[in-house]
Structures are given as structure tokens and as C-alpha cells.
Design a protein around this motif. Structure first.
Motif, PDB file in Angstrom:
ATOM      1  N   LYS A   1      93.750  25.366 100.925  1.00 13.10           N
ATOM      2  CA  LYS A   1      93.943  24.278 100.369  1.00 13.10           C
ATOM      3  C   LYS A   1      93.764  24.400  98.423  1.00 13.10           C
ATOM      4  O   LYS A   1      94.301  24.244  97.538  1.00 13.10           O
ATOM      5  CB  LYS A   1      93.402  22.693 100.713  1.00 13.10           C
ATOM      6  N   VAL A   2      92.525  24.301  97.931  1.00 16.95           N
ATOM      7  CA  VAL A   2      92.451  24.927  96.842  1.00 16.95           C
ATOM      8  C   VAL A   2      92.792  25.528  96.214  1.00 16.95           C
ATOM      9  O   VAL A   2      93.582  25.116  95.269  1.00 16.95           O
ATOM     10  CB  VAL A   2      90.708  25.386  96.174  1.00 16.95           C
ATOM     11  N   GLN A   3      93.116  26.981  96.447  1.00 18.61           N
ATOM     12  CA  GLN A   3      93.993  27.823  95.921  1.00 18.61           C
ATOM     13  C   GLN A   3      95.348  27.470  95.813  1.00 18.61           C
ATOM     14  O   GLN A   3      95.916  27.611  94.874  1.00 18.61           O
ATOM     15  CB  GLN A   3      93.957  29.301  96.994  1.00 18.61           C
ATOM     16  N   ASP A   4      96.015  27.161  97.254  1.00 21.13           N
ATOM     17  CA  ASP A   4      97.143  26.115  96.924  1.00 21.13           C
ATOM     18  C   ASP A   4      97.297  25.254  95.802  1.00 21.13           C
ATOM     19  O   ASP A   4      97.963  25.363  94.763  1.00 21.13           O
ATOM     20  CB  ASP A   4      97.483  25.267  98.141  1.00 21.13           C
ATOM     21  N   ALA A   5      97.027  24.420  95.881  1.00 24.79           N
ATOM     22  CA  ALA A   5      96.579  23.570  94.261  1.00 24.79           C
ATOM     23  C   ALA A   5      96.612  24.314  93.107  1.00 24.79           C
ATOM     24  O   ALA A   5      96.785  23.768  92.352  1.00 24.79           O
ATOM     25  CB  ALA A   5      95.314  22.671  94.785  1.00 24.79           C
ATOM     26  N   SER A   6      95.500  25.425  92.781  1.00 25.12           N
ATOM     27  CA  SER A   6      95.593  26.224  91.812  1.00 25.12           C
ATOM     28  C   SER A   6      97.380  26.778  91.425  1.00 25.12           C
ATOM     29  O   SER A   6      97.692  27.226  90.162  1.00 25.12           O
ATOM     30  CB  SER A   6      94.749  27.112  91.512  1.00 25.12           C
ATOM     31  N   GLU A   7      97.805  27.071  92.276  1.00 21.64           N
ATOM     32  CA  GLU A   7      98.554  28.052  92.060  1.00 21.64           C
ATOM     33  C   GLU A   7     100.287  26.678  91.408  1.00 21.64           C
ATOM     34  O   GLU A   7     100.965  27.101  90.639  1.00 21.64           O
ATOM     35  CB  GLU A   7      99.621  28.283  93.072  1.00 21.64           C
ATOM     36  N   ALA A   8      99.909  25.927  92.463  1.00 21.11           N
ATOM     37  CA  ALA A   8     101.233  24.416  91.988  1.00 21.11           C
ATOM     38  C   ALA A   8     100.572  24.135  90.427  1.00 21.11           C
ATOM     39  O   ALA A   8     101.254  23.714  89.643  1.00 21.11           O
ATOM     40  CB  ALA A   8     100.534  23.445  92.872  1.00 21.11           C
ATOM     41  N   LEU A   9      98.799  23.946  90.142  1.00 22.18           N
ATOM     42  CA  LEU A   9      98.797  23.532  89.132  1.00 22.18           C
ATOM     43  C   LEU A   9      99.133  24.926  88.006  1.00 22.18           C
ATOM     44  O   LEU A   9      99.398  24.102  87.063  1.00 22.18           O
ATOM     45  CB  LEU A   9      96.942  23.349  88.469  1.00 22.18           C
ATOM     46  N   SER A  10      99.205  26.004  88.050  1.00 21.74           N
ATOM     47  CA  SER A  10      99.550  26.098  87.522  1.00 21.74           C
ATOM     48  C   SER A  10     101.326  26.512  87.173  1.00 21.74           C
ATOM     49  O   SER A  10     101.855  27.091  86.120  1.00 21.74           O
ATOM     50  CB  SER A  10      99.067  28.223  87.978  1.00 21.74           C
ATOM     51  N   SER A  11     101.857  25.941  88.421  1.00 21.05           N
ATOM     52  CA  SER A  11     103.330  26.646  87.807  1.00 21.05           C
ATOM     53  C   SER A  11     103.245  25.414  87.212  1.00 21.05           C
ATOM     54  O   SER A  11     104.447  24.940  86.020  1.00 21.05           O
ATOM     55  CB  SER A  11     104.449  25.898  89.546  1.00 21.05           C
ATOM     56  N   VAL A  12     102.658  23.912  86.982  1.00 13.07           N
ATOM     57  CA  VAL A  12     102.844  23.003  87.062  1.00 13.07           C
ATOM     58  C   VAL A  12     102.278  23.263  85.051  1.00 13.07           C
ATOM     59  O   VAL A  12     103.344  22.549  84.191  1.00 13.07           O
ATOM     60  CB  VAL A  12     101.873  21.042  87.238  1.00 13.07           C
ATOM     61  N   ASN A  13     101.923  23.590  84.688  1.00 11.83           N
ATOM     62  CA  ASN A  13     101.177  24.798  83.430  1.00 11.83           C
ATOM     63  C   ASN A  13     102.201  25.244  82.480  1.00 11.83           C
ATOM     64  O   ASN A  13     102.958  25.318  81.031  1.00 11.83           O
ATOM     65  CB  ASN A  13      99.988  25.002  83.119  1.00 11.83           C
ATOM     66  N   THR A  14     103.341  26.022  83.461  1.00 14.79           N
ATOM     67  CA  THR A  14     104.284  27.363  83.114  1.00 14.79           C
ATOM     68  C   THR A  14     105.824  26.105  82.468  1.00 14.79           C
ATOM     69  O   THR A  14     105.591  26.068  81.256  1.00 14.79           O
ATOM     70  CB  THR A  14     104.416  27.871  83.851  1.00 14.79           C
ATOM     71  N   GLU A  15     105.364  24.531  83.555  1.00 12.13           N
ATOM     72  CA  GLU A  15     106.708  23.989  83.504  1.00 12.13           C
ATOM     73  C   GLU A  15     106.783  22.978  81.867  1.00 12.13           C
ATOM     74  O   GLU A  15     107.229  22.762  81.003  1.00 12.13           O
ATOM     75  CB  GLU A  15     107.266  23.255  84.536  1.00 12.13           C
ATOM     76  N   LEU A  16     104.884  22.940  81.728  1.00  7.44           N
ATOM     77  CA  LEU A  16     104.577  22.135  80.163  1.00  7.44           C
ATOM     78  C   LEU A  16     104.571  23.096  79.271  1.00  7.44           C
ATOM     79  O   LEU A  16     105.414  22.183  78.363  1.00  7.44           O
ATOM     80  CB  LEU A  16     103.203  21.769  80.571  1.00  7.44           C
ATOM     81  N   LYS A  17     104.464  23.699  79.542  1.00  2.92           N
ATOM     82  CA  LYS A  17     104.783  24.487  78.182  1.00  2.92           C
ATOM     83  C   LYS A  17     106.304  24.742  77.837  1.00  2.92           C
ATOM     84  O   LYS A  17     106.455  25.418  76.661  1.00  2.92           O
ATOM     85  CB  LYS A  17     104.452  26.173  78.574  1.00  2.92           C
ATOM     86  N   GLU A  18     106.820  25.167  78.743  1.00  2.00           N
ATOM     87  CA  GLU A  18     108.312  25.073  78.437  1.00  2.00           C
ATOM     88  C   GLU A  18     108.932  23.868  77.927  1.00  2.00           C
ATOM     89  O   GLU A  18     109.737  24.253  76.847  1.00  2.00           O
ATOM     90  CB  GLU A  18     109.312  24.974  79.148  1.00  2.00           C
ATOM     91  N   GLU A  19     108.194  22.077  78.502  1.00  6.00           N
ATOM     92  CA  GLU A  19     108.522  21.343  78.302  1.00  6.00           C
ATOM     93  C   GLU A  19     108.257  21.246  76.553  1.00  6.00           C
ATOM     94  O   GLU A  19     108.895  20.909  75.694  1.00  6.00           O
ATOM     95  CB  GLU A  19     107.945  20.437  78.910  1.00  6.00           C
ATOM     96  N   VAL A  20     107.405  21.442  76.404  1.00  7.29           N
ATOM     97  CA  VAL A  20     106.156  21.857  75.189  1.00  7.29           C
ATOM     98  C   VAL A  20     107.196  22.468  73.893  1.00  7.29           C
ATOM     99  O   VAL A  20     107.457  22.154  72.810  1.00  7.29           O
ATOM    100  CB  VAL A  20     105.201  22.115  74.663  1.00  7.29           C
ATOM    101  N   LYS A  21     107.869  23.474  74.471  1.00  9.39           N
ATOM    102  CA  LYS A  21     108.945  24.502  73.298  1.00  9.39           C
ATOM    103  C   LYS A  21     109.706  23.488  72.788  1.00  9.39           C
ATOM    104  O   LYS A  21     110.430  23.938  71.929  1.00  9.39           O
ATOM    105  CB  LYS A  21     109.095  26.047  74.134  1.00  9.39           C
ATOM    106  N   GLU A  22     110.521  22.901  74.827  1.00  8.69           N
ATOM    107  CA  GLU A  22     111.844  22.538  73.975  1.00  8.69           C
ATOM    108  C   GLU A  22     111.749  20.906  73.022  1.00  8.69           C
ATOM    109  O   GLU A  22     112.371  20.855  72.563  1.00  8.69           O
ATOM    110  CB  GLU A  22     112.043  22.198  75.667  1.00  8.69           C
ATOM    111  N   ARG A  23     110.402  19.965  73.681  1.00  7.94           N
ATOM    112  CA  ARG A  23     110.155  19.001  72.822  1.00  7.94           C
ATOM    113  C   ARG A  23     110.314  19.355  71.325  1.00  7.94           C
ATOM    114  O   ARG A  23     110.638  18.455  70.387  1.00  7.94           O
ATOM    115  CB  ARG A  23     109.028  18.632  72.859  1.00  7.94           C
ATOM    116  N   LYS A  24     109.093  20.863  70.999  1.00  5.28           N
ATOM    117  CA  LYS A  24     109.170  21.229  69.267  1.00  5.28           C
ATOM    118  C   LYS A  24     110.612  21.466  68.778  1.00  5.28           C
ATOM    119  O   LYS A  24     111.030  21.109  67.831  1.00  5.28           O
ATOM    120  CB  LYS A  24     109.037  22.466  69.377  1.00  5.28           C
ATOM    121  N   VAL A  25     111.660  22.174  69.608  1.00  2.00           N
ATOM    122  CA  VAL A  25     112.726  22.111  69.329  1.00  2.00           C
ATOM    123  C   VAL A  25     113.960  21.118  69.309  1.00  2.00           C
ATOM    124  O   VAL A  25     114.020  21.333  67.481  1.00  2.00           O
ATOM    125  CB  VAL A  25     113.885  23.270  69.700  1.00  2.00           C
TER     126      VAL A  25
END
Length: 281
Positions: free
Chosen positions: A73-97
Motif C-alpha cells: 500500500k505504501v508503494q502504491d501511495a508513492s506511485e500515486a504521489l509521483s503521478s500527482v507530482n507529475t500533474e502538478l509540474k504540468e499545471e505549474v508550466k501551464e499556469r506560468k504560460v
């Protein structure tokens, strides 16, 4: 196991800086979760070694099974967080634009508004902005029972400059004169380019006609300072004489149209009399 403090993640619309801060927090949480997963993996590996060695209590095998479930479960949570962070990075890029686009549009809107209210040659307020300020000034004067004055200024024989030296020289003269008029204007007053070689003044809270005489004479002296022009093969020094007509609220009128009409007629009287300035009577 470390306690994870997630803070307020993704709560409503955020700025780029705020999103970047959230991303940083989420990355730290991910690191903690991964560390916890590694710790659990180490514990589970130790339990498996004990089972293989035999002579362990009956509950160890059950504990290992539960611990491996938690690890998964902890590993699944880590993978989910990694996915969320990827989306956040894209959101930051879009917001900057988007922020950059918004800043560009805002700048363009401000420039367009400024251009619509100012004369492109001299940078002075144009007639539209003058009319707005005059209406506002009249409302203030009526409400507070104070005097207001309008000056109509024309440059004598300006057409001869354009005809003799060209419109580029005439434009330079207008820019020089406009700068001088702006320098002689109080913060609460307004000077605008009416068009051609004509300018308009609004003077707020005038105490007496003598105050206006002082202002008019100051403007005349400023305009009459020689304009040194160097353009193409032309190098000349021109002395410009202004004619100023003055109207006063409420004596000469209570509307912008009336005050401008009286000031216009007074200006032509000043031009005919060659006195520099003239009141309504």
C-alpha cells in the motif's frame, strides 16, 4: 515511521508561486513515503530470513503477511504521489504560460487605454480625457462651492512654421511646447492637446483672477523660451508666442461647453490684441 504532514494540497485556484510551493511539499511527502516503503521492505526482508531459519514464534508469519500488505500500500501511495507530482509540474508550466499571457494582455489593454486617452505626438491627455476631467472638476467645484478655470491656448502663426520648415519641424516644436506646458501644470490641474497647435487647461480651486494672471504669464514665459531645432539640414531657433483665453466657473458658465466657448472667444481676443491672454470681459 515518520509522520506525514501534507498541509493544504490543491485547495482551490492557486497562483504559480503557490502551486510551486505545493509541488515542493508534495515532493517532500513523496520522499517520506518512499523512505517508509524502504524501511518496511527492510523489516519484511528480516522477517523472511527469520522464517527461513526456523524457530520463530507462530505469529511472525502472520505479521509478515500483514507487513507486506502495508508495504504494498505504501508503494502504491508513492506511485500515486509521483503521478500527482507529475500533474502538478504540468499545471505549474501551464499556469506560468497563462500568467505570461495574462500579463501580456493586461499590458496591451493598459497601453490601448492610454493611447485612447492621450495624444500620440505629445503624450498629453487628449480631448476625450480632458472632457472627462472637466466634467469631474465641475462636479467637485459645484459640490464644494469653489472656482474652476479653463484656459484655451493657441500658438501664434504656427502654420508658418509648417509651411516654411516642414511638418517634422512643426511636430518637434509641438513636443517641446507640450513638455513645457506639462512642467507648468500643478498636480491637480490638467493640460491637454486639443488638436493642431491648440491646448486646453483645467485649473482647479482658483482663488482670484490674479492667480490666473500669474499662471497665464508663467505659461507665456515658458512657451516663449527659444525652441532650438536641429533636423535634416535645418538648425534654427524659433520663438513662439501663445495666445490664451480664460473662462471661470461659475461666472462665465456652469457647463463644459459654455466654459470652452467663452475661453475660445477670449483666446481670439488675446490674439487680436496681441496681449498674450484675455478674460471673458
Amino acid at each position: 515511521m515518520k509522520k506525514i504532514q501534507t498541509g493544504q494540497l490543491l485547495k482551490g485556484p492557486r497562483s504559480v508561486d503557490s502551486l510551486t510551493q505545493v509541488l515542493g511539499q508534495s515532493e517532500r511527502v513523496k520522499d517520506i513515503v518512499e523512505e517508509c516503503a524502504d524501511d518496511l521492505s527492510s523489516v519484511n526482508a528480516g522477517l523472511k530470513r527469520e522464517l527461513l531459519g526456523g524457530n520463530v514464534s507462530p505469529g511472525v508469519e502472520n505479521a509478515l503477511e500483514k507487513s507486506e500488505g502495508v508495504e504494498s500500500k505504501v508503494q502504491d501511495a508513492s506511485e500515486a504521489l509521483s503521478s500527482v507530482n507529475t500533474e502538478l509540474k504540468e499545471e505549474v508550466k501551464e499556469r506560468k504560460v497563462l500568467d505570461a499571457q495574462l500579463a501580456t494582455v493586461t499590458t496591451q489593454a493598459n497601453e490601448a487605454r492610454h493611447a485612447s486617452l492621450h495624444d500620440p505626438l505629445t503624450g498629453l491627455p487628449n480631448r476625450a480625457l480632458f472632457n472627462d476631467r472637466l466634467e469631474h472638476g465641475l462636479a467637485v467645484a459645484k459640490r464644494n462651492g469653489v472656482h474652476l478655470a479653463v484656459m484655451f491656448l493657441d500658438l501664434d502663426n504656427f502654420k508658418m512654421i509648417n509651411d516654411s520648415y516642414g511638418h517634422d519641424v512643426g511636430d518637434l516644436v509641438l513636443q517641446i511646447i507640450a513638455g513645457r506646458l506639462k512642467e507648468t501644470t500643478r498636480d491637480e490641474d490638467t493640460v491637454c492637446r486639443h488638436g493642431g497647435d491648440e491646448f486646453l487647461y483645467i485649473l482647479m480651486e482658483i482663488e482670484s483672477e490674479q492667480d490666473l494672471v500669474i499662471v497665464a504669464e508663467k505659461i507665456i514665459r515658458a512657451v516663449q523660451v527659444p525652441c532650438d531645432i536641429g533636423v535634416r539640414d535645418i538648425s534654427i531657433s524659433l520663438i513662439i508666442n501663445p495666445s490664451i483665453g480664460i473662462s471661470i466657473f461659475p461666472k462665465d458658465g456652469t457647463t463644459s461647453e459654455a466654459l470652452l466657448d467663452v475661453a475660445d472667444k477670449a483666446m481670439y481676443r488675446a490674439k487680436q490684441n496681441k496681449y498674450g491672454y484675455s478674460f471673458s470681459s
